[in-house]
Structures are given as structure tokens and as C-alpha cells.
Design a protein around this motif. Structure first.
Motif, PDB file in Angstrom:
ATOM      1  N   UNK A   1       0.801  -1.226   0.000  1.00  0.00           N
ATOM      2  CA  UNK A   1       0.000   0.000   0.000  1.00  0.00           C
ATOM      3  C   UNK A   1       0.833   1.275   0.000  1.00  0.00           C
ATOM      4  N   UNK A   2       2.014   1.248   0.640  1.00  0.00           N
ATOM      5  CA  UNK A   2       2.870   2.438   0.650  1.00  0.00           C
ATOM      6  C   UNK A   2       3.303   2.787  -0.768  1.00  0.00           C
ATOM      7  N   UNK A   3       3.787   1.797  -1.517  1.00  0.00           N
ATOM      8  CA  UNK A   3       4.250   2.058  -2.876  1.00  0.00           C
ATOM      9  C   UNK A   3       3.082   2.402  -3.807  1.00  0.00           C
ATOM     10  N   UNK A   4       1.919   1.809  -3.554  1.00  0.00           N
ATOM     11  CA  UNK A   4       0.738   2.148  -4.357  1.00  0.00           C
ATOM     12  C   UNK A   4       0.388   3.618  -4.186  1.00  0.00           C
ATOM     13  N   UNK A   5       0.374   4.082  -2.940  1.00  0.00           N
ATOM     14  CA  UNK A   5       0.045   5.488  -2.672  1.00  0.00           C
ATOM     15  C   UNK A   5       1.124   6.414  -3.230  1.00  0.00           C
ATOM     16  N   UNK A   6       2.376   6.010  -3.105  1.00  0.00           N
ATOM     17  CA  UNK A   6       3.491   6.824  -3.587  1.00  0.00           C
ATOM     18  C   UNK A   6       3.433   6.989  -5.103  1.00  0.00           C
ATOM     19  N   UNK A   7       3.234   5.884  -5.829  1.00  0.00           N
ATOM     20  CA  UNK A   7       3.199   5.974  -7.295  1.00  0.00           C
ATOM     21  C   UNK A   7       1.973   6.741  -7.771  1.00  0.00           C
ATOM     22  N   UNK A   8       0.855   6.604  -7.059  1.00  0.00           N
ATOM     23  CA  UNK A   8      -0.341   7.353  -7.451  1.00  0.00           C
ATOM     24  C   UNK A   8      -0.082   8.858  -7.369  1.00  0.00           C
ATOM     25  N   UNK A   9       0.617   9.274  -6.329  1.00  0.00           N
ATOM     26  CA  UNK A   9       0.945  10.689  -6.163  1.00  0.00           C
ATOM     27  C   UNK A   9       1.871  11.169  -7.285  1.00  0.00           C
ATOM     28  N   UNK A  10       2.899  10.384  -7.595  1.00  0.00           N
ATOM     29  CA  UNK A  10       3.856  10.750  -8.639  1.00  0.00           C
ATOM     30  C   UNK A  10       3.173  10.798  -9.995  1.00  0.00           C
ATOM     31  N   UNK A  11       2.330   9.797 -10.283  1.00  0.00           N
ATOM     32  CA  UNK A  11       1.628   9.763 -11.572  1.00  0.00           C
ATOM     33  C   UNK A  11       0.737  10.984 -11.742  1.00  0.00           C
ATOM     34  N   UNK A  12       0.056  11.387 -10.663  1.00  0.00           N
ATOM     35  CA  UNK A  12      -0.840  12.538 -10.750  1.00  0.00           C
ATOM     36  C   UNK A  12      -0.101  13.822 -11.074  1.00  0.00           C
ATOM     37  N   UNK A  13       1.041  14.050 -10.413  1.00  0.00           N
ATOM     38  CA  UNK A  13       1.819  15.261 -10.670  1.00  0.00           C
ATOM     39  C   UNK A  13       2.427  15.216 -12.070  1.00  0.00           C
ATOM     40  N   UNK A  14       2.904  14.032 -12.485  1.00  0.00           N
ATOM     41  CA  UNK A  14       3.486  13.900 -13.821  1.00  0.00           C
ATOM     42  C   UNK A  14       2.458  14.246 -14.893  1.00  0.00           C
ATOM     43  N   UNK A  15       1.251  13.740 -14.732  1.00  0.00           N
ATOM     44  CA  UNK A  15       0.198  14.002 -15.726  1.00  0.00           C
ATOM     45  C   UNK A  15      -0.124  15.483 -15.808  1.00  0.00           C
ATOM     46  N   UNK A  16      -0.195  16.150 -14.664  1.00  0.00           N
ATOM     47  CA  UNK A  16      -0.491  17.579 -14.646  1.00  0.00           C
ATOM     48  C   UNK A  16       0.587  18.395 -15.350  1.00  0.00           C
ATOM     49  N   UNK A  17       1.795  17.854 -15.389  1.00  0.00           N
ATOM     50  CA  UNK A  17       2.936  18.566 -15.978  1.00  0.00           C
ATOM     51  C   UNK A  17       3.194  18.150 -17.423  1.00  0.00           C
ATOM     52  N   UNK A  18       2.355  17.265 -17.966  1.00  0.00           N
ATOM     53  CA  UNK A  18       2.507  16.856 -19.355  1.00  0.00           C
ATOM     54  C   UNK A  18       3.405  15.655 -19.572  1.00  0.00           C
ATOM     55  N   UNK A  19       3.676  14.917 -18.496  1.00  0.00           N
ATOM     56  CA  UNK A  19       4.503  13.719 -18.597  1.00  0.00           C
ATOM     57  C   UNK A  19       3.649  12.472 -18.393  1.00  0.00           C
ATOM     58  N   UNK A  20       4.127  11.372 -18.917  1.00  0.00           N
ATOM     59  CA  UNK A  20       3.518  10.068 -18.697  1.00  0.00           C
ATOM     60  C   UNK A  20       4.432   9.267 -17.787  1.00  0.00           C
ATOM     61  N   UNK A  21       3.902   8.845 -16.631  1.00  0.00           N
ATOM     62  CA  UNK A  21       4.682   8.019 -15.700  1.00  0.00           C
ATOM     63  C   UNK A  21       4.407   6.552 -15.993  1.00  0.00           C
ATOM     64  N   UNK A  22       5.468   5.806 -16.229  1.00  0.00           N
ATOM     65  CA  UNK A  22       5.377   4.392 -16.578  1.00  0.00           C
ATOM     66  C   UNK A  22       5.935   3.584 -15.415  1.00  0.00           C
ATOM     67  N   UNK A  23       5.063   2.785 -14.754  1.00  0.00           N
ATOM     68  CA  UNK A  23       5.440   2.099 -13.516  1.00  0.00           C
ATOM     69  C   UNK A  23       5.747   0.630 -13.783  1.00  0.00           C
TER      70      UNK A  23
END
Length: 345
Positions: free
Chosen positions: A76-98
Motif C-alpha cells: 500500500x505504501x508504494x501504491x500510494x506513492x506511485x499514485x501521487x507521482x503519476x498525478x503530478x506527472x500528468x499535470x505537468x505533461x509527462x507520462x509516468x510508466x510504472x
């Protein structure tokens, strides 16, 4: 349309523009004239065409893809962490690939090779510690910026995580003031947190002039922390019990296993006078507040870890950002944890 549009060549023919012009648009829509951009966007709407983003990115000097490697995608820690990173990346025009290494060095190596082939702009990595491919990660770090999270790869790499010394001082101080001194139930040594947290507990106890007490467990490598702790606790209780009546666990997931085994053994966990055992954890996993009894723990701020990790990565990529962060000279950002007092201890 008589035939489906599958390739950039098909779309170029459909829109009536050259392949280089269409590619230029998909690389950067603002790089073509507004009239041309309007024509392409109308054609996209009519045809429903979407280019292969990976193929487009491979032709760029720097892509808009960010890589993320976590050691366990179900934690759950890594799930929450990646969700946060993906959200910021998307807002900035990047695609986060996990990608997940699943605790296996060969999968970590495959993820590294995959990111190299995708020409990612940068990556955020939760490493496997001693089992990580240090040489391959170092080589990848020569070509793109890398930020490590949760546990550092080494003493010099850019890192964002929790200050284990602060968090264990906090929880050890509380447990010793409120009851029996805590013994320490360590985690499987899957990454450097296993050693740092053990050392942090040891230091916190000695600072209080108390003898550190360690629970003897099998040091085998496993990410199944709950089962690891449940099996060990079942054995420990059968053989006479813990060194003290307060058990401080390296992670909440270890605490889950301890509490479950204690319940099955007929012991009552909690901080009341009628309780047999106090149990505390570390991390504040999402389920910690809903277990029975709710778990006393120290909370890692995974939202802030994710935010700072991607901000640090953007800084290295030269992205303009009004919300600049202050970066320490050693590029290591350690966050303080917050104690969560609940009924388990």
C-alpha cells in the motif's frame, strides 16, 4: 474512411500533410502554424487517430516519459506513492510508466533495460538495496537523472524518504514513557531500511540509557511481511513469548502479522490494564487505522515524498516550476514522521 488509420503514414495521407509536418505536431503542437494545427486537430477528431506514444518519444532528444520502479507493486505504501507521482506527472505533461521489480534483481534489471529502450527522460526508483544492480543503475544514472525513494541506493545518490532516526526516537520515547520498554521486531532485510531502522531503534534506546532488546527472527529475504511476522510470532509465543510486553515493529505490515498471531494465541493486544501485549508499527499504512485494535504507529508522509521526489526530478530536467523546492547540497531530503496514537500501544 475506407481503411482504419493505424500508422503515422496513414494519418499523414488522411490529413493531406507531409509525414515530417505531422510528426512535428505530435512532438510539439506549438511548433507548427496555427492553421496547420487546426487542420491536424480536426483530422484527429474525425479519425480518432492516436499515435504510438512510445514511437513518438523514441524520436525525441528527450521524451515526456518518466520511469518508476518499485520493489513491490502490491504494498500500500508504494501504491500510494506511485499514485501521487503519476498525478503530478500528468499535470505537468509527462507520462509516468510504472514497473515492479517484485523483489527480484532480475526483474529490476529488466525494468532498467526497458526504460533505456523507451528513452525515458528520468526515473524515480525504490531500489532493492543490497540486491540492486548498482552498476546498471549507475550507468543508467549517467544518461538520465535518477531519484531514489523510500530507501537510498547508497550514501551519495539523490534521495527522498523518511528520517528513520527521528521517527524511531519519536515512537521509542512514547512507548517507554507510557509502559514497558519496547523490544524490536525487525523486517526482512530486503532493502537498507531494514538496517537503518534497526540502528535507529538501537540509538534511541541507548539515548534513554535502556538496553536494546531484539526479537530473534529468521533473516531470510521475503516481501511477505505479514506471513513472515505471523509465523515468527506464533513460534515465539509457543516458546515463551517476547523479550518485553511491548513490541515495536519495523513496519506496519510486520505489526499486522504480530497482532494476528497474538489474537490466535488468545492474547489481548492494547494499552489497557487488562491487555497482554502492546504492539506498535512504522509507516501508517492505509489499513493501520482500521485493524483491531487500531495500530499505534509513526506516519510516513508518502504524499510529500512523492511530491518532492518528482519536483527534484523536474529540477534536474530543467523544468520551469514556480513552486521551487530547496534542495540540500547532498541532494538527500529526509522528512520527519508524525506519531499516530491508537489503541494497540
Amino acid at each position: 474512411m475506407n481503411q482504419p488509420i493505424k500508422t503515422m503514414e496513414d494519418f499523414s495521407a488522411f490529413v493531406g500533410l507531409s509525414r515530417p509536418t505531422v510528426s512535428k505536431y505530435f512532438n510539439d503542437p506549438t511548433s507548427v502554424r496555427k492553421k496547420t494545427r487546426d487542420i491536424i486537430e480536426a483530422a484527429i477528431k474525425k479519425s480518432g487517430f492516436r499515435p504510438n506514444i512510445f514511437a513518438v518519444n523514441l524520436n525525441r532528444r528527450r521524451t515526456n516519459i518518466l520511469g518508476i520502479i518499485v520493489p513491490n507493486s502490491t504494498d500500500p505504501f508504494y501504491m500510494a506513492l506511485t499514485r501521487r507521482i503519476e498525478g503530478i506527472a500528468e499535470q505537468t505533461g509527462y507520462l509516468a510508466f510504472v514497473l515492479s521489480s517484485d523483489g527480484k534483481p532480475e526483474l529490476e534489471e529488466r525494468a532498467i533495460e526497458t526504460f533505456k529502450s523507451m528513452n525515458v527522460a528520468g526515473a524515480i526508483i525504490g531500489p532493492l538495496g543490497v540486491k540492486s544492480h548498482h552498476d546498471k543503475l549507475a550507468k543508467l544514472g549517467e544518461s538520465i537523472p535518477l531519484i531514489y525513494v523510500d530507501s537510498p541506493l547508497d550514501a551519495t545518490s539523490p534521495f527522498v524518504g523518511t528520517d528513520n532516526r527521528q521517527s524511531f526516537k519519536l515512537i521509542v520515547d512514547y512507548l517507554t514513557r507510557s509502559g514497558d520498554q519496547p523490544c524490536y521486531f525487525g523486517m526482512s532485510p530486503v532493502n537498507s531500511n531494514a538496517y537503518e531502522r534497526r540502528d535507529a531503534y538501537n540509538e534511541a534506546m541507548k539515548n534513554l540509557n535502556l538496553e536494546p532488546r531484539f526479537v530473534k527472527v529468521d533473516p531470510g529475504l521475503t516481501w511477505e511481511f505479514e506471513k513472515f511476522a505471523f509465523d515468527a510470532t506464533t513460534r515465539i509465543l509457543r516458546e515463551g513469548g517476547f523479550p518485553t510486553k511491548t513490541v515495536l515493529c519495523a513496519t506496519d505490515r510486520i505489526a499486522f502479522g504480530v497482532v494476528a498471531a497474538a489474537y490466535q494465541a488468545g492474547l489481548k493486544v492494547g494499552r489497557g490494564a487488562d491487555c497482554d501485549l502492546r504492539v506498535a508499527g512504522h509507516d501508517d499504512q492505509p489499513l493501520s487505522r482500521y485493524m483491531c485494535p487500531p495500530l499505534t504507529t509513526v506516519a510516513q508522509n508518502y504524499n510529500e515524498i512523492g511530491r518532492l521526489a518528482i519536483k527534484l526530478l523536474f529540477d534536474k530536467l530543467g523544468e520551469n516550476d514556480e513552486a521551487k523546492i530547496e534542495i540540500p547540497a547532498d541532494q538527500r531530503i529526509l522528512l520527519n514522521a508524525e506519531i499516530m496514537l491508537r489503541m494497540s500501544a
